[in-house]
Design an enzyme around this catalytic site. Structure first.
Site, PDB file in Angstrom:
ATOM      1  N   LYS A 119      30.097  36.432  14.890  1.00  0.00           N
ATOM      2  CA  LYS A 119      28.968  35.719  15.501  1.00  0.00           C
ATOM      3  C   LYS A 119      28.733  34.402  14.783  1.00  0.00           C
ATOM      4  O   LYS A 119      28.523  33.374  15.403  1.00  0.00           O
ATOM      5  CB  LYS A 119      27.664  36.543  15.436  1.00  0.00           C
ATOM      6  CG  LYS A 119      27.455  37.647  16.411  1.00  0.00           C
ATOM      7  CD  LYS A 119      27.270  37.248  17.839  1.00  0.00           C
ATOM      8  CE  LYS A 119      28.604  37.102  18.537  1.00  0.00           C
ATOM      9  NZ  LYS A 119      29.169  38.258  19.163  1.00  0.00           N
ATOM     10  N   GLU A 160      31.580  31.841  15.537  1.00  0.00           N
ATOM     11  CA  GLU A 160      31.558  31.342  16.909  1.00  0.00           C
ATOM     12  C   GLU A 160      30.511  30.273  17.142  1.00  0.00           C
ATOM     13  O   GLU A 160      30.774  29.287  17.812  1.00  0.00           O
ATOM     14  CB  GLU A 160      31.182  32.490  17.859  1.00  0.00           C
ATOM     15  CG  GLU A 160      32.276  33.385  18.249  1.00  0.00           C
ATOM     16  CD  GLU A 160      31.755  34.416  19.235  1.00  0.00           C
ATOM     17  OE1 GLU A 160      32.228  34.394  20.364  1.00  0.00           O
ATOM     18  OE2 GLU A 160      30.877  35.224  18.877  1.00  0.00           O
ATOM     19  N   TRP A 169      22.822  41.009  41.243  1.00  0.00           N
ATOM     20  CA  TRP A 169      23.787  41.388  40.218  1.00  0.00           C
ATOM     21  C   TRP A 169      24.124  42.838  40.515  1.00  0.00           C
ATOM     22  O   TRP A 169      23.314  43.732  40.298  1.00  0.00           O
ATOM     23  CB  TRP A 169      23.168  41.226  38.828  1.00  0.00           C
ATOM     24  CG  TRP A 169      24.171  41.363  37.740  1.00  0.00           C
ATOM     25  CD1 TRP A 169      25.094  40.422  37.371  1.00  0.00           C
ATOM     26  CD2 TRP A 169      24.375  42.490  36.891  1.00  0.00           C
ATOM     27  NE1 TRP A 169      25.861  40.920  36.344  1.00  0.00           N
ATOM     28  CE2 TRP A 169      25.445  42.178  36.034  1.00  0.00           C
ATOM     29  CE3 TRP A 169      23.770  43.737  36.782  1.00  0.00           C
ATOM     30  CZ2 TRP A 169      25.916  43.065  35.077  1.00  0.00           C
ATOM     31  CZ3 TRP A 169      24.236  44.615  35.828  1.00  0.00           C
ATOM     32  CH2 TRP A 169      25.294  44.274  34.986  1.00  0.00           C
ATOM     33  N   ASN A 216      14.861  44.810  42.884  1.00  0.00           N
ATOM     34  CA  ASN A 216      15.577  44.667  41.607  1.00  0.00           C
ATOM     35  C   ASN A 216      15.325  45.950  40.824  1.00  0.00           C
ATOM     36  O   ASN A 216      14.179  46.330  40.623  1.00  0.00           O
ATOM     37  CB  ASN A 216      15.020  43.448  40.854  1.00  0.00           C
ATOM     38  CG  ASN A 216      15.454  43.409  39.403  1.00  0.00           C
ATOM     39  OD1 ASN A 216      16.549  43.853  39.071  1.00  0.00           O
ATOM     40  ND2 ASN A 216      14.600  42.880  38.541  1.00  0.00           N
ATOM     41  N   GLY A 217      16.403  46.613  40.388  1.00  0.00           N
ATOM     42  CA  GLY A 217      16.235  47.861  39.638  1.00  0.00           C
ATOM     43  C   GLY A 217      17.235  48.893  40.135  1.00  0.00           C
ATOM     44  O   GLY A 217      18.205  48.557  40.820  1.00  0.00           O
ATOM     45  N   ARG A 265      20.163  35.574  36.718  1.00  0.00           N
ATOM     46  CA  ARG A 265      19.988  37.033  36.766  1.00  0.00           C
ATOM     47  C   ARG A 265      21.096  37.732  37.556  1.00  0.00           C
ATOM     48  O   ARG A 265      21.162  38.960  37.584  1.00  0.00           O
ATOM     49  CB  ARG A 265      18.629  37.386  37.403  1.00  0.00           C
ATOM     50  CG  ARG A 265      17.451  36.836  36.626  1.00  0.00           C
ATOM     51  CD  ARG A 265      16.143  37.162  37.326  1.00  0.00           C
ATOM     52  NE  ARG A 265      15.831  38.570  37.243  1.00  0.00           N
ATOM     53  CZ  ARG A 265      15.179  39.144  36.253  1.00  0.00           C
ATOM     54  NH1 ARG A 265      14.765  38.415  35.234  1.00  0.00           N
ATOM     55  NH2 ARG A 265      14.937  40.432  36.258  1.00  0.00           N
ATOM     56  N   LYS A 287      33.255  32.324  28.478  1.00  0.00           N
ATOM     57  CA  LYS A 287      32.603  33.632  28.575  1.00  0.00           C
ATOM     58  C   LYS A 287      33.584  34.721  28.970  1.00  0.00           C
ATOM     59  O   LYS A 287      33.506  35.842  28.513  1.00  0.00           O
ATOM     60  CB  LYS A 287      31.465  33.542  29.595  1.00  0.00           C
ATOM     61  CG  LYS A 287      30.606  34.783  29.677  1.00  0.00           C
ATOM     62  CD  LYS A 287      29.707  34.911  28.463  1.00  0.00           C
ATOM     63  CE  LYS A 287      29.035  36.261  28.359  1.00  0.00           C
ATOM     64  NZ  LYS A 287      28.785  36.632  26.953  1.00  0.00           N
ATOM     65  N   CYS A 331      18.689  41.708  39.074  1.00  0.00           N
ATOM     66  CA  CYS A 331      18.707  40.780  40.203  1.00  0.00           C
ATOM     67  C   CYS A 331      17.475  39.876  40.115  1.00  0.00           C
ATOM     68  O   CYS A 331      16.582  40.114  39.314  1.00  0.00           O
ATOM     69  CB  CYS A 331      18.643  41.547  41.515  1.00  0.00           C
ATOM     70  SG  CYS A 331      19.902  42.816  41.649  1.00  0.00           S
ATOM     71  N   HIS A 333      40.145  44.031  -4.171  1.00  0.00           N
ATOM     72  CA  HIS A 333      41.592  43.900  -3.979  1.00  0.00           C
ATOM     73  C   HIS A 333      41.986  42.499  -3.513  1.00  0.00           C
ATOM     74  O   HIS A 333      43.101  42.305  -3.030  1.00  0.00           O
ATOM     75  CB  HIS A 333      42.090  44.952  -2.985  1.00  0.00           C
ATOM     76  CG  HIS A 333      41.867  46.357  -3.450  1.00  0.00           C
ATOM     77  ND1 HIS A 333      42.592  46.919  -4.487  1.00  0.00           N
ATOM     78  CD2 HIS A 333      40.970  47.300  -3.063  1.00  0.00           C
ATOM     79  CE1 HIS A 333      42.163  48.157  -4.699  1.00  0.00           C
ATOM     80  NE2 HIS A 333      41.169  48.404  -3.852  1.00  0.00           N
ATOM     81  N   GLU A 347      31.615  41.987  13.042  1.00  0.00           N
ATOM     82  CA  GLU A 347      30.896  41.385  14.167  1.00  0.00           C
ATOM     83  C   GLU A 347      29.928  40.300  13.673  1.00  0.00           C
ATOM     84  O   GLU A 347      29.808  39.239  14.291  1.00  0.00           O
ATOM     85  CB  GLU A 347      30.153  42.479  14.957  1.00  0.00           C
ATOM     86  CG  GLU A 347      29.227  42.014  16.064  1.00  0.00           C
ATOM     87  CD  GLU A 347      29.902  41.196  17.162  1.00  0.00           C
ATOM     88  OE1 GLU A 347      31.141  41.091  17.185  1.00  0.00           O
ATOM     89  OE2 GLU A 347      29.165  40.613  17.976  1.00  0.00           O
TER      90      GLU A 347
HETATM   91  C1  F6R Z   1      32.267  37.156  21.181  1.00  0.00           C
HETATM   92  C2  F6R Z   1      32.704  37.342  22.544  1.00  0.00           C
HETATM   93  C3  F6R Z   1      34.149  37.598  22.789  1.00  0.00           C
HETATM   94  C4  F6R Z   1      34.316  38.721  23.821  1.00  0.00           C
HETATM   95  C5  F6R Z   1      35.798  38.905  24.171  1.00  0.00           C
HETATM   96  C6  F6R Z   1      35.984  40.064  25.141  1.00  0.00           C
HETATM   97  O1  F6R Z   1      30.908  36.897  21.098  1.00  0.00           O
HETATM   98  O2  F6R Z   1      31.928  37.292  23.457  1.00  0.00           O
HETATM   99  O3  F6R Z   1      34.815  37.913  21.612  1.00  0.00           O
HETATM  100  O4  F6R Z   1      33.776  39.893  23.284  1.00  0.00           O
HETATM  101  O5  F6R Z   1      36.300  37.740  24.740  1.00  0.00           O
HETATM  102  O6  F6R Z   1      35.309  39.817  26.332  1.00  0.00           O
HETATM  103  P1  F6R Z   1      34.992  40.985  27.334  1.00  0.00           P
HETATM  104  O7  F6R Z   1      34.049  41.921  26.665  1.00  0.00           O
HETATM  105  O8  F6R Z   1      34.392  40.306  28.523  1.00  0.00           O
HETATM  106  O9  F6R Z   1      36.298  41.662  27.641  1.00  0.00           O
END
Ligand code: F6R
Length: 612
Positions: free
Chosen positions: A489, A492, A74, A98-99, A27, A607, A2, A508, A485
């Site tokens: 990254k 993306e 949060w 916060n905590g 936050r 997001k 928070c 292969h 992963e």
């Molecule tokens: C990659 C990324 C996405 C999420 C995916 C699932 O960096 O952020 O691939 O991992 O959209 O999102 P959540 O975890 O919110 O279900």
């Protein structure tokens, strides 16, 4: 996580507080609230959701007064609601926090016995009652001493600010594990979770350390340790410009979040690992009741980065709990008429808790009678509400679209779950259990070490490789999902095509892609397949491929074939994914920066993906 702010001085406190909260909204934005003293009376306004709602609730009149506290939440304990929003009040005492107060349940019971009525579902409210009780008992040292006495009753993490109408010009703040920074003005003082909230007013700041509290009256700040020893600390001048500072001094939220991982992993483990009994305590699973006892297999479902956590999760569950475990994409699961029933534990993994595909998979499994456990970061999100039990990761808000700290905290939660289930079913190998319990608590320190030791070299490497069109990522076993992963990254945020492969699979097919323009990132820890992976790399070398090796112990042979070797510390081979993920995040970040992309908000992405 928070945001907290406090002000005492000649200005209108409400305006200073709202301004500060705007800078801290990253936050958390589940609810917000402020309290000021107006003519000796405490006035509070709180509103669910973003700060705009609080501003609306304040209207044109606002809350006048030259002293006040403010909070943006949060949610951790208790859903986002006005009742759970801070500030929390007990008579003439009002407080923000916060905590996490870990022993709040016992404290609630104790306070109820003393006649206090607990109104919210939060862990915070008890602190305001405890301070009020201390004052009512005739504490001669006033608010400061009352707060200091109460701190000894609390277990957990906190940054808090408290105010009472008994001492109209005084704020008291205390810190343990979460940040408090004080802004020093001329006849006025400021308190905040982070520097950006202060910068409009002052650049002279004083950081509280863990185990310290401060009494603030006008421009006078007195700091002591919790045992009452005075602390003499000079303020220091910060030179940040306000825009950069919103990211805590980092150029991008992504880099900030990469650096927040040691703390996020600590927060996810907090209260769950009992080192003395070498046990992992997960009371959250009690919500599954007897159903857990009848489980014969597990299925982990997720999307994107969370799906990579799920793939590591399969190794964890099969290795620790010796339970057959399958993994599926949220978007595929329900369309394959999955073989799940009441004997299958469905685990869904999601940072946002709102991903539509994962949510649909959860519902499909529940229809078939499967108990569902969610590993989730956002409290009271749709997935958290619908699951039968929730294991929260405590990564704090992840603002950058590409996931980093959510990923490593998901892995942490899966390790804890695997260790817990392994003990519960009696299937875990005792030596492995002891090794992993001991090693997991060291992980935050090792992640910190990797950040310190490798960042500069990786930034340099990224200049060498940023202009290529394709990357290949190789890993084996439990580290293969980390190769996936790493590739995701890079794709993306830098828009470079990248693929992850199990190192042994390269021959292969993908080996056809290798030429002198192809960087190959290989995860090659000193585990039982080190020699085999080295042989795979020889195949890359002999075709002119450019090798970037990430390892916890390079031998001469590896050094002779790799263009770049990134060394990380050793840990249990089972926990390696938590360490190997970090250099890959840094590599993707610095390549993207070199290419000048929009790192925090890459094109076409969102997001939280709430559409199918
Ligand atoms: C990659 C990324 C996405 C999420 C995916 C699932 O960096 O952020 O691939 O991992 O959209 O999102 P959540 O975890 O919110 O279900």
């Amino acid at each position: 996580m928070c945001g907290i702010v406090g002000y005492v001085g000649e200005r209108r406190a409400d305006r200073v507080l709202l301004n500060g909260l705007r800078k801290l909204e990253y936050r958390g934005y589940d609810s917000a609230g402020i309290a000021t003293l107006v003519d000796g009376e405490i006035q509070i306004r709180r509103a669910v959701g973003k700060l705009d709602n609080l501003e609306e609730a304040l209207g044109d009149v606002g809350l006048v007064g030259g002293i006040g506290i403010g909070h943006t939440r949060w949610a951790t304990h208790g859903r986002p609601s006005e009742q759970n929003a801070h500030p929390h009040r007990s008579g003439d005492v009002v407080l923000i926090h916060n905590g996490i107060i870990e022993n709040y349940v016992e404290l609630r019971e104790e306070l109820a016995g003393d006649g206090y009525e607990i109104i919210s579902e939060t862990d915070t409210e008890v602190i305001s009652h405890l301070i009020h009780r201390q004052l009512e008992r005739g504490e001669p040292g006033g608010l400061f001493e009352a707060t200091r006495a109460v701190l000894s009753l609390l277990t957990g993490s906190y940054a808090m600010v408290v105010m009472t109408s008994r001492e109209p010009g005084v704020l008291v703040t205390a810190k343990n594990s979460t940040p408090v920074v004080l802004g020093v003005g001329d006849g006025e003082s400021f308190i905040a979770s982070d520097i950006p909230a202060l910068l409009e007013y002052t650049r002279d700041v004083l950081f509280l350390e863990d185990g310290e509290l401060a009494r603030i009256e006008g421009g006078k700040i007195e700091v002591t340790t919790f045992d009452g020893t005075p602390v003499d600390r000079e303020p220091r001048r910060v030179s940040w410009d306000p825009v950069t500072a919103q990211k805590g001094g980092y150029k991008h939220f992504l880099l900030k979040e990469i650096h927040e991982q040691p703390q996020a992993i600590i927060d996810t483990m907090r209260g769950r690992v009992a080192q003395d009994t070498a046990d992992v305590v997960l009371p959250e699973l009690d919500a599954l009741g007897d159903r857990l006892g009848g489980i014969e297999k597990m299925c982990i479902v997720a999307c994107g980065t969370a799906w990579h956590s799920a793939l590591v999760g399969k190794f964890i569950m099969e290795r620790f709990a010796r339970m057959p475990t399958e993994v599926d994409y949220g978007s595929e699961f329900r369309y394959r008429d999955p073989l799940v029933d009441e004997k299958t534990l469905l685990i869904v993994v999601s940072q946002s808790g709102e991903t539509a595909d994962t949510l649909a998979a959860l519902e499909a499994a529940q229809k078939r009678g499967a108990p569902v456990l969610a590993i989730c970061n956002v409290v009271d999100s749709s997935i958290a509400r619908k699951a039968d039990a929730v294991l929260y990761t405590h990564a704090g808000p992840e603002i950058s679209v590409a996931s980093t700290k959510a990923f490593t905290t998901q892995l942490t939660a899966l390790y804890l779950l695997g260790l817990h289930l392994g003990r519960r079913t009696g299937k875990i190998d005792k030596d492995l259990e002891a090794e992993c319990i001991q090693a997991i608590v060291e992980i935050p320190r090792l992640v910190e070490q990797i950040l310190q030791d490798t960042e500069e070299a990786i930034a340099k490497d990224s200049r060498l490789f940023s202009q290529t069109d394709d990357f290949l990522y190789l890993g084996r076993g439990i580290n293969y999902p980390i190769a996936l992963e790493g590739a995701l990254k890079l794709k993306e945020i830098s828009y470079i095509h990248a693929e992850g492969y199990p190192a042994g699979e390269m021959k292969h097919g993908p080996i056809a892609l290798i030429d002198e323009f192809m960087p190959v990132v290989v995860l090659i820890p000193r585990d039982e397949v080190y020699g085999k992976t080295l042989s795979n790399l020889k195949e890359v070398e002999s075709r002119g491929g450019r090798i970037i090796a990430i390892t916890d112990g390079a031998d001469d042979e590896l050094r002779s074939i790799a263009e770049s070797v990134i060394e990380i510390p050793q840990t249990s081979t089972s926990l390696m994914p938590l360490l190997l993920a970090i250099p890959l995040q840094l590599l993707a970040y610095y390549v993207a920066v070199e290419r000048g992309t929009d790192v925090d908000q890459p094109r076409n992405l969102a997001k939280s993906v709430t559409v199918e």
